[in-house]
Design a protein around this motif. Structure first.
Motif, PDB file in Angstrom:
ATOM      1  N   GLU A   1      13.087   5.565   0.632  1.00 29.43           N
ATOM      2  CA  GLU A   1      12.681   4.530   1.588  1.00 29.43           C
ATOM      3  C   GLU A   1      13.157   3.153   1.130  1.00 29.43           C
ATOM      4  O   GLU A   1      12.791   2.684   0.055  1.00 29.43           O
ATOM      5  CB  GLU A   1      11.157   4.538   1.759  1.00 29.43           C
ATOM      6  CG  GLU A   1      10.621   5.798   2.426  1.00 29.43           C
ATOM      7  CD  GLU A   1      10.355   6.952   1.479  1.00 29.43           C
ATOM      8  OE1 GLU A   1       9.673   7.905   1.861  1.00 29.43           O
ATOM      9  OE2 GLU A   1      10.846   6.911   0.331  1.00 29.43           O
TER      10      GLU A   1
ATOM     11  N   THR B   1      13.732  -1.322   7.215  1.00 33.52           N
ATOM     12  CA  THR B   1      13.836  -2.686   7.745  1.00 33.52           C
ATOM     13  C   THR B   1      14.252  -2.617   9.203  1.00 33.52           C
ATOM     14  O   THR B   1      14.775  -1.607   9.680  1.00 33.52           O
ATOM     15  CB  THR B   1      14.864  -3.498   6.939  1.00 33.52           C
ATOM     16  OG1 THR B   1      16.073  -2.732   6.821  1.00 33.52           O
ATOM     17  CG2 THR B   1      14.340  -3.820   5.558  1.00 33.52           C
TER      18      THR B   1
ATOM     19  N   TYR C   1      13.480  -1.000   1.672  1.00 36.72           N
ATOM     20  CA  TYR C   1      12.676  -2.061   2.276  1.00 36.72           C
ATOM     21  C   TYR C   1      13.326  -3.448   2.234  1.00 36.72           C
ATOM     22  O   TYR C   1      12.726  -4.401   2.702  1.00 36.72           O
ATOM     23  CB  TYR C   1      11.327  -2.180   1.548  1.00 36.72           C
ATOM     24  CG  TYR C   1      10.474  -0.944   1.592  1.00 36.72           C
ATOM     25  CD1 TYR C   1       9.615  -0.709   2.654  1.00 36.72           C
ATOM     26  CD2 TYR C   1      10.536   0.004   0.575  1.00 36.72           C
ATOM     27  CE1 TYR C   1       8.823   0.435   2.697  1.00 36.72           C
ATOM     28  CE2 TYR C   1       9.760   1.149   0.604  1.00 36.72           C
ATOM     29  CZ  TYR C   1       8.902   1.357   1.670  1.00 36.72           C
ATOM     30  OH  TYR C   1       8.134   2.488   1.713  1.00 36.72           O
TER      31      TYR C   1
END
Length: 904
Positions: free
Chosen positions: A573, A598, A575
């Protein structure tokens, strides 16, 4: 009695030295003491052990309560009891359960590796230590290696032991699915690797591992090759008010700062305390909530993947529209039920198969279409074949985009109903409350905090580690931060791709378990040429596995290549960066393994290329023309957009950085080399490549990956217009930027409609597998598997492939063709077997054709068609490779072809 030969326990007490004579007579013990008196004891009240084993103190390690005993002169082993004689004259008797005795690793091959590391250490200096011989002295002091240590496993690889009682972690610092997986492996495995691409929360993961270790009464050392990474951890602990459990040590300067900075006080923990019943209740609630959150996190990731797919297909649809605009508009067919994109694609494939076979749309076929697709008006099929196919392909895009939007909306509504953000916040807060309650209990009975002096490592270390169960240090200094031979329960090695194996091995000597954190696609440790030569010379005098070669391996790459079954977790993941910015790194370096969380807006233009005017502007390692472009054009425009944004200007070369720095004194603009920028970020990053023609240094994939992933909102790259950059990392970046900014390149060739033909290929494979009796399908299946195998190699990670792309969909115009060729190429049934393309700009790189012997070599008409296809592709600069089913070495031929067209 001689205490080295005898042990006599009288009523459980060691009286050996006080006894001059002892014998058993008439069922009783008669003991004469040194003072001359003789006493009689019941048989059961005396134990006499003799013929002990004298253990070698140089190769034996002794631990009491997990603390190593030092200053040992003799170890006398009476099996049930062990007598330790210290250099100071002090003697102590232990039962076998009170201490742990280990024999130092003595495997000859392992010791040979250790000897090599020691000799290499002599040639290596450490930046934050005054003595050049620091590492060598550390290795000289490494006289014993605990078989429980990770270093023992590193020197003599073995099957990794798994925890028999796996711990269920909590996440006081927040988490996602891959961070959860990484934390679970870290606290339950002897060695684990966490691969942390940029912006995926490595520090957050380390904090959670740390918290769970402390929750389980374990000790932790966090190390890296520099102070910046460990400082980041201590800052986060400070933010949550729990930094008092950690000692920030390392070199002598840091130790002195820690010693002088002790306050002798604890934070106020009265509000953290919980009674046992509430503690257990909260623990159960957290565990229960984590199960539902896992499901929601999976949905959150699905939303991110769907949004990425929507973004990709939206760009592809723009390109398709340019292609489709040249075709006639048709009225859509009518169906009894609503069609999905998959159904439309299946209809398209079915119709194409009929057309290839020359099967007319007779009554039986219409009935099949009615039952298979619900179609009841067949006037649609009276149109030209290419118009029908074009319509169905366009309809596929429209439906796919609509379906993606519906799926995203459905999942987002579910997350909203669940109050996902609120639930995540509560989970983290509850976990932090549990963590703080544990800390309150740990320190509950201590009123004043002990103050330690600089000699704590050898005097009172047990008390020190009880007070500070978490220690921060540079990798090479960790052994100086603890008692000799002490083993931390966990050593977490951050930025391990920049940790060399000589320093890293020292840290592993202090670890019962190790967590190796890093990213092989970011910059490795820099090895100066002279050090590489010296250490290679030493390495070559031993017959060792290449994974131990200092000049070629970081600690991360060494462990990853050495231990086959080492548990690994990719933090997926992301960000930090704008999706389009990290999208390049994801495709180019991480095989689309990242989940980009994002968001992007339709008007975003996060990627910009500036090309300087033609000319040889670079002078050595600086380029004044690029400096002028940055100073006069780029910066004024960026500052005009947003005066509060942070801007970073980075370059591979120190000279360019120095020259650029002369032009700026703003606090919002920081200028440095790519190597210095690793681990940092800015809203806008400007990359100055400097060189007139891209070279291997500037185009290093790790360097390019780091440079790009520093940019949060905008990436600007400045390059020379002299260099085509066709087959470089920088070249791929420029292609990617142009493709995603929808810059139509003056090319005779279309980009491949990636998503359309990937979906098409998947359905085609399913059909092929059901028709294995058809030789053409059998050969295509084999070549399909072959291409997939070849392109799975790291050197081809920029390449993708699809099946059965019509030739006309590769040609932007037919001006280069004669009438016969034009007619052949315009037929929608004239397709390529496989198209290999660059996934960054979707441009075709190679066409692979499968030639069945009977269908091609024994068919003159087909041979003519093959020759015409070859001629057309040659005119448009698209290489072709024909693989015949009666030939061999197809894999070698494909690799050689890819190599000759410079796409490796």
């Amino acid at each position: 009695m001689d205490i080295e030969k005898h042990l006599i326990l009288v009523k459980g007490e060691d009286k050996t030295e006080a006894i001059s004579h002892c014998e058993k007579r008439d069922g009783q013990w008669h003991i004469q003491f040194q003072k001359g008196k003789t006493y009689t004891y019941n048989y059961n009240n005396v134990q006499w052990f003799s013929n002990p084993q004298l253990l070698d103190t140089t190769s034996t390690l002794v631990y009491e309560n997990e603390q190593p005993l030092s200053g040992i002169q003799k170890i006398i082993n009476f099996v049930e009891y062990i007598r330790i004689c210290f250099i100071s004259g002090y003697k102590k008797l232990y039962t076998k359960d009170e201490i742990t005795i280990e024999r130092s690793l003595n495997d000859s091959e392992a010791l040979k590796i250790l000897e090599y590391l020691k000799k290499a250490a002599e040639k290596i200096s450490v930046g934050d230590e005054e003595e050049n011989s620091f590492l060598y002295k550390q290795y000289n002091s490494l006289q014993s290696i605990s078989p429980r240590s990770v270093l023992a496993t590193y020197l003599k690889p073995k099957e990794l032991k798994r925890s028999s009682n796996p711990q269920t972690p909590i996440f006081p610092f927040g988490f996602n699915l891959s961070q959860k997986e990484a934390t679970e492996k870290a606290i339950n495995e002897h060695i684990s690797i966490i691969e942390g691409p940029p912006g995926t929360g490595k520090t957050q993961t380390i904090l959670n591992i740390l918290a769970n270790a402390v929750m389980n009464d374990k000790t932790v050392a966090i190390v890296s090759n520099n102070n910046a990474a460990t400082a980041n951890v201590i800052e986060k602990l400070h933010k949550y008010g729990v930094d008092f459990i950690a000692a920030y040590l390392g070199n002598n300067e840091n130790k002195t700062k820690f010693i002088t900075g002790q306050s002798g006080a604890y934070p106020d923990m009265r509000s953290w305390a919980m009674d046992d019943e509430y503690y257990q209740s909260l623990q159960m609630e957290i565990e229960e909530n984590s199960k539902e959150l896992n499901e929601m996190l999976a949905i959150k990731n699905n939303v991110a993947k769907l949004k990425h797919e929507l973004s990709v297909i939206t760009v592809e649809k723009e390109y398709f529209d340019k292609y489709f605009n040249d075709m006639n508009e048709l009225k859509p067919y009518r169906s009894l039920y609503e069609h999905t994109s998959d159904k439309v694609l299946a209809l398209c494939m079915n119709y194409l198969q009929l057309e290839k076979q020359g099967v007319p749309l007779h009554l039986l076929q219409k009935i099949k279409y009615f039952f298979s697709f619900g179609i009841f008006n067949f006037s649609f099929f009276n149109n030209q074949t290419e118009d029908i196919i074009g319509f169905l392909q366009n309809y596929f895009y429209e439906l796919k985009i609509l379906e993606l939007k519906k799926q995203i909306s459905k999942f987002e509504e579910r997350l909203e109903r669940y109050h996902f953000n609120k639930a995540m916040k509560k989970y983290s807060e509850d976990s932090m409350r549990l963590f703080k309650a544990k800390l309150a209990k740990m320190y509950a009975n201590i009123k004043e905090r002990p103050m330690f002096t600089s000699n704590f490592t050898w005097k009172g270390f047990e008390a020190f580690i009880d007070e500070y169960p978490v220690i921060m240090s540079t990798t090479h200094s960790l052994r100086n931060c603890a008692n000799k031979n002490y083993l931390f329960d966990y050593v977490i090695m951050d930025e391990a791709s920049q940790v060399d194996i000589v320093s890293g091995a020292l840290a592993l000597s202090c670890a019962k378990n190790a967590v190796i954190v890093g990213d092989l696609m970011q910059l490795p440790n820099v090895v100066p040429n002279e050090v590489a030569e010296e250490t290679d010379r030493i390495f070559n005098t031993y017959n060792l596995n290449e994974v131990y070669r200092y000049s070629n391996h970081s600690m991360l790459s060494s462990v990853a290549n050495l231990i086959e079954d080492v548990p690994k977790t990719l933090l997926r993941e992301h960000y930090r960066c704008h999706p389009k910015i990290i999208g390049f790194c994801n495709q180019k370096y991480y095989n689309n393994g990242l989940v980009i969380l994002t968001e992007e807006a339709n008007q975003d233009k996060p990627l910009v290329v500036y090309k300087t005017v033609k000319g040889n502007h670079a002078r050595g390692t600086y380029n004044q023309r690029q400096i002028d472009v940055i100073v006069e054009e780029i910066i004024p425009e960026q500052i005009g957009d947003d005066t509060n944004q942070s801007i970073g200007i980075i370059s591979p070369y120190r000279m360019q950085v120095t020259k650029l720095s002369e032009h700026f004194d703003s606090k919002n603009i920081e200028i440095d080399t790519v190597h210095k920028y690793q681990g940092r970020e800015k809203d806008t990053i400007i990359i100055s490549t400097v060189v007139n023609e891209i070279n291997d240094f500037v185009d290093n994939p790790n360097l390019v990956n780091v440079a790009i992933s520093r940019a949060v909102k905008k990436l600007i790259i400045v390059v020379s217009d002299n260099d085509k950059n066709d087959n470089s990392n920088i070249g791929d970046l420029i292609k990617y930027i142009k493709y995603n900014n929808f810059e139509i390149i003056n090319s005779k060739v279309y980009s491949v409609f990636d998503l359309l033909y990937h979906c098409y290929s998947e359905q085609l494979r399913a059909i092929m597998k059901t028709r294995k009796n058809v030789s053409k399908y059998q050969s295509e299946i084999l070549i399909d598997m072959l291409i997939e195998k070849v392109l799975s190699q790291d050197k081809y990670r920029s390449l993708e492939y699809v099946m059965h792309v019509p030739l006309k969909m590769l040609l932007r115009d037919t001006n280069l063709l004669n009438e016969r060729e034009r007619h052949f190429a315009s037929n929608v049934l004239t397709h390529t077997d496989f198209v290999i393309f660059n996934r960054l700009d979707k441009m075709p790189v190679l066409v692979v054709e499968v030639d069945g012997y009977k269908f091609h070599d024994q068919n003159p008409e087909q041979l003519k068609r093959d020759q015409m296809k070859d001629t057309i592709l040659e005119k448009y600069g698209i290489p072709i490779l024909r693989l015949k089913t009666n030939e061999s070495q197809e894999e070698v031929r494909l690799e050689n072809k890819l190599h000759t067209i410079h796409v490796g």
